[in-house]
Design an enzyme around this catalytic site. Structure first.
Site, mmCIF file in Angstrom:
data_model
loop_
_atom_site.group_PDB
_atom_site.id
_atom_site.type_symbol
_atom_site.label_atom_id
_atom_site.label_comp_id
_atom_site.label_asym_id
_atom_site.label_seq_id
_atom_site.Cartn_x
_atom_site.Cartn_y
_atom_site.Cartn_z
ATOM 1 N N ASP A 145 -4.083 62.312 22.330
ATOM 2 C CA ASP A 145 -4.226 62.107 21.045
ATOM 3 C C ASP A 145 -3.647 60.473 20.927
ATOM 4 O OD1 ASP A 145 -1.502 62.344 22.123
ATOM 5 O OD2 ASP A 145 -0.784 63.225 20.311
ATOM 6 N N ASN A 179 8.096 69.835 14.886
ATOM 7 C CA ASN A 179 7.773 70.698 13.877
ATOM 8 C C ASN A 179 6.620 71.874 14.799
ATOM 9 O OD1 ASN A 179 5.728 68.763 14.632
ATOM 10 N ND2 ASN A 179 4.656 68.527 12.682
ATOM 11 N N HIS A 233 4.160 70.644 16.860
ATOM 12 C CA HIS A 233 2.643 69.918 16.839
ATOM 13 C C HIS A 233 2.531 69.646 18.475
ATOM 14 C CE1 HIS A 233 4.021 65.328 16.482
ATOM 15 N NE2 HIS A 233 3.991 65.634 17.657
ATOM 16 N N GLU A 290 -0.698 68.821 13.500
ATOM 17 C CA GLU A 290 0.359 69.154 12.807
ATOM 18 C C GLU A 290 0.329 70.560 12.166
ATOM 19 O OE1 GLU A 290 2.703 67.164 13.082
ATOM 20 O OE2 GLU A 290 2.011 64.992 12.497
#
Ligand code: GLP
Length: 241
Positions: A67, A136, A138, A143
């Protein structure tokens, strides 16, 4: 899930490098993916040393980046590509067979997704996907709310990610999007290695592995992976036992 709890960050890094090296040694031609972020630094250092000492052969392994922040390039501190170049790729005395990196500064960012998808389609599926985890849940930049069926895509950064991104680079960067391999590509990996350390990761690890599988916690999809190593330090593991 193969849970491996290590006493501290150094032990986690060493164990992860060993598992990754074993995976790479067991396969022939293959595609592997590493993340950026703070978590994998120790593992990357140990892994680099193993390669440089001839303990693991990467000559038939293709490397693909997981990423990147849209808007950061290879010169910028905090970009995943700079992390990978500085700590792994430029330190290796033997090269991967091939390396596919993401240009977060590409004028046509959509084309970066296309290139990433084509690369994985051509040389994949991944033999090994190494991952960190966001607060969170991810994975990469998948996300909360992400579609589990996505391949590589551009995605708006969540508020949680925007809050923590200041630890990677100067506040002058106001970033709104990430580019990431999709969960479909990650889940197709033969082996997944998830790394996490520190007490701040304990709650999200609990949600990931003890809660329902839901895209509001993207990492929870890993419950459905049949060969997932979760390598963590004792602080991060606190709520998993
Ligand atoms: C970052 C990256 C992920 C990384 C995760 C955890 O924003 N997009 O690839 O795994 O968040 O980062 P860290 O290891 O710094 O906690």
């Amino acid at each position: 899930m193969n849970l491996i709890v290590c006493k501290n960050y150094d032990e986690m890094s060493k164990k992860a490098a060993e598992v990754i090296a074993e995976c790479i040694s067991a396969a022939g031609e293959q595609l592997v993916s590493f993340p950026g972020g703070d978590t994998p630094l120790g593992m990357v250092n140990v892994f680099t040393e193993m390669v440089n000492k001839g303990k693991v052969d990467i000559s038939r392994t293709r490397f693909v980046q997981l990423d990147e922040w849209v808007g950061l390039g290879e010169q910028e501190y905090g970009s995943c590509v700079k992390f990978l170049n500085d700590n792994l790729l430029n330190k290796l005395q033997y090269s991967f067979f091939d390396t596919h990196l993401i240009n977060g500064l590409a004028a046509d960012i959509q084309n970066e997704c296309t290139r990433l998808n084509e690369y994985i389609e051509h040389f994949g599926p991944l033999a090994l996907s190494v991952l960190g985890i966001g607060l969170n849940g991810h994975l990469g930049f998948n996300e909360d709310g992400v579609d589990f069926e996505n391949n590589a895509h551009i995605i708006p950064l969540s508020e949680t990610t925007k809050k923590v991104m200041g630890k990677y680079f100067d506040k002058e960067h106001v970033l709104e999007y990430g580019i990431t391999q999709g969960l479909k590509q990650i889940m197709a990996a033969k082996t997944v290695v998830l790394l996490a350390n520190g007490a701040h990761k304990a709650a999200i690890l609990k949600k990931t592995f003890k809660g329902p599988v839901t895209n509001t916690v993207p990492s929870s999809i890993l419950q459905q992976h049949n060969n997932c190593f979760v390598i963590v330090d004792s602080e991060a593991a606190k709520e998993l036992r």
